[in-house]
Design an enzyme around this catalytic site. Structure first.
Site, short mmCIF file in Angstrom:
data_model
loop_
_atom_site.label_atom_id
_atom_site.label_comp_id
_atom_site.label_asym_id
_atom_site.label_seq_id
_atom_site.Cartn_x
_atom_site.Cartn_y
_atom_site.Cartn_z
N GLY A 158 -22.44 0.39 -123.27
CA GLY A 158 -22.24 1.24 -122.20
C GLY A 158 -21.04 1.62 -121.78
N THR A 159 -19.95 0.88 -122.29
CA THR A 159 -18.56 0.91 -121.65
C THR A 159 -18.14 2.32 -121.42
OG1 THR A 159 -17.57 0.81 -123.93
CG2 THR A 159 -17.66 -1.32 -122.56
N GLY A 160 -18.41 3.26 -122.58
CA GLY A 160 -17.73 4.61 -122.16
C GLY A 160 -18.48 5.46 -120.92
N CYS A 161 -19.88 5.09 -120.98
CA CYS A 161 -20.73 5.52 -119.86
C CYS A 161 -20.00 5.14 -118.31
CB CYS A 161 -22.12 5.23 -119.81
SG CYS A 161 -22.93 5.48 -121.32
N LYS A 209 -9.40 7.73 -125.53
CA LYS A 209 -9.94 6.21 -125.07
C LYS A 209 -9.29 5.51 -126.30
CE LYS A 209 -14.02 7.19 -123.90
NZ LYS A 209 -15.42 7.04 -123.42
N THR A 258 -20.12 -4.86 -125.04
CA THR A 258 -19.33 -3.57 -124.66
C THR A 258 -20.41 -2.48 -124.67
OG1 THR A 258 -19.36 -3.80 -127.22
CG2 THR A 258 -17.24 -4.56 -125.94
#
Length: 266
Positions: free
Chosen positions: A206-209, A173, A204
């Site tokens: 928790g964007t990866g989760c 990412k 932003t």
């Protein structure tokens, strides 16, 4: 309705971890299941501390789900110690779910390290080879490869190097890149590029989760991997762009923006 399982830590502020996973599953029309690996004290301003759930209780939670409900996909998030990693890997080999998406949560958005150093090698050797998709951000990809990533070429090399460790597909990412938010997917054969528009926002958390959970949901719903990544990226973009101002730090994305829009609740 497909059934998607989150194996992750908690977030009492609701923006990351199992809370974000389950919101994302539901937003994609899936039934949300969750196994808790760690109880985390955190909010939009950062992580205060956490307590790992015992390996036996993690195993018992996983058994409770799989012995009762058909699981179409699994998303794995926070796994902070070697014992947790090993027990999850054992259960994945036992139940063999169709799709396994792993978000190697090593560092929180706030910068707090969530994976102890001795667990890094266990993650690479034991859990990573079980991933259908691994979704590291640039700092996590640097930890996994031991190399600095400064440009798209470095991201390409990192995706291939991590794939060589055993993951079937790797999505590096690019949200930490300054000039753009391009993500690079290596599916084991080809490289795919997903360009993104950067949003000037502090929402932003928790964007990866949410991205990895959206990919897991889309795969469960029958999408191809490339289409799943593209949809997930757009989902997170819209979530950031339409986020409500929640908390005093990095607030959560709006997981249900599209549903609110359809219901006339903008």
């Amino acid at each position: 309705m497909k059934h998607v399982l989150s194996i992750a830590g908690t977030d009492p502020s609701g923006g990351a971890g199992a809370a974000a996973d389950c919101k994302t599953f539901c937003a994609h029309g899936c039934f949300a299941l969750n196994v808790i690996t760690a109880v985390v004290s955190q909010n939009t301003q950062g992580v205060r501390g956490y307590m790992d759930v015992t390996p036996d209780l993690i195993a018992d939670q996983i058994d409770a789900v799989f012995e009762d409900i058909d699981v179409d996909a699994v998303k794995i998030g926070m796994v902070s110690v070697p014992e947790t990693i090993r027990v999850i890997a054992d259960k994945l080999r036992q139940y063999q779910p169709r799709f396994v998406v792993i978000d190697p949560v090593m560092v929180a958005t706030s910068g707090h390290r969530l994976l102890v150093p001795e667990a890094e090698q266990t993650l690479k050797e034991v859990l990573l080879p079980l991933a259908d998709v691994l979704t590291p951000n640039i700092p996590e990809a640097e930890v996994l490869t031991g190399k600095t990533i400064e440009n798209l070429s470095d991201m390409e090399d990192a995706a291939k190097a991590i794939s060589a460790m055993g993951a079937r597909a790797v999505l590096v990412k690019g949200g930490h890149r300054v000039e753009d938010a391009t993500d690079i997917l290596f599916d084991g054969q080809e490289l795919h590029y997903f360009k993104g528009k950067r949003v000037d926002s502090t929402s932003t958390h928790g964007t990866g989760c949410s991205l990895s959970s959206a990919i897991a949901s889309d795969l469960a719903n029958g999408m191809s991997l490339a289409d799943a990544v593209a949809e997930a990226k757009q989902y997170v973009y819209e979530g950031i762009a339409h986020a409500e101002p929640i908390g005093k730090g990095h607030g959560p994305i709006h997981h249900f923006y599209e549903l609110y829009k359809k219901a006339g609740l903008q």
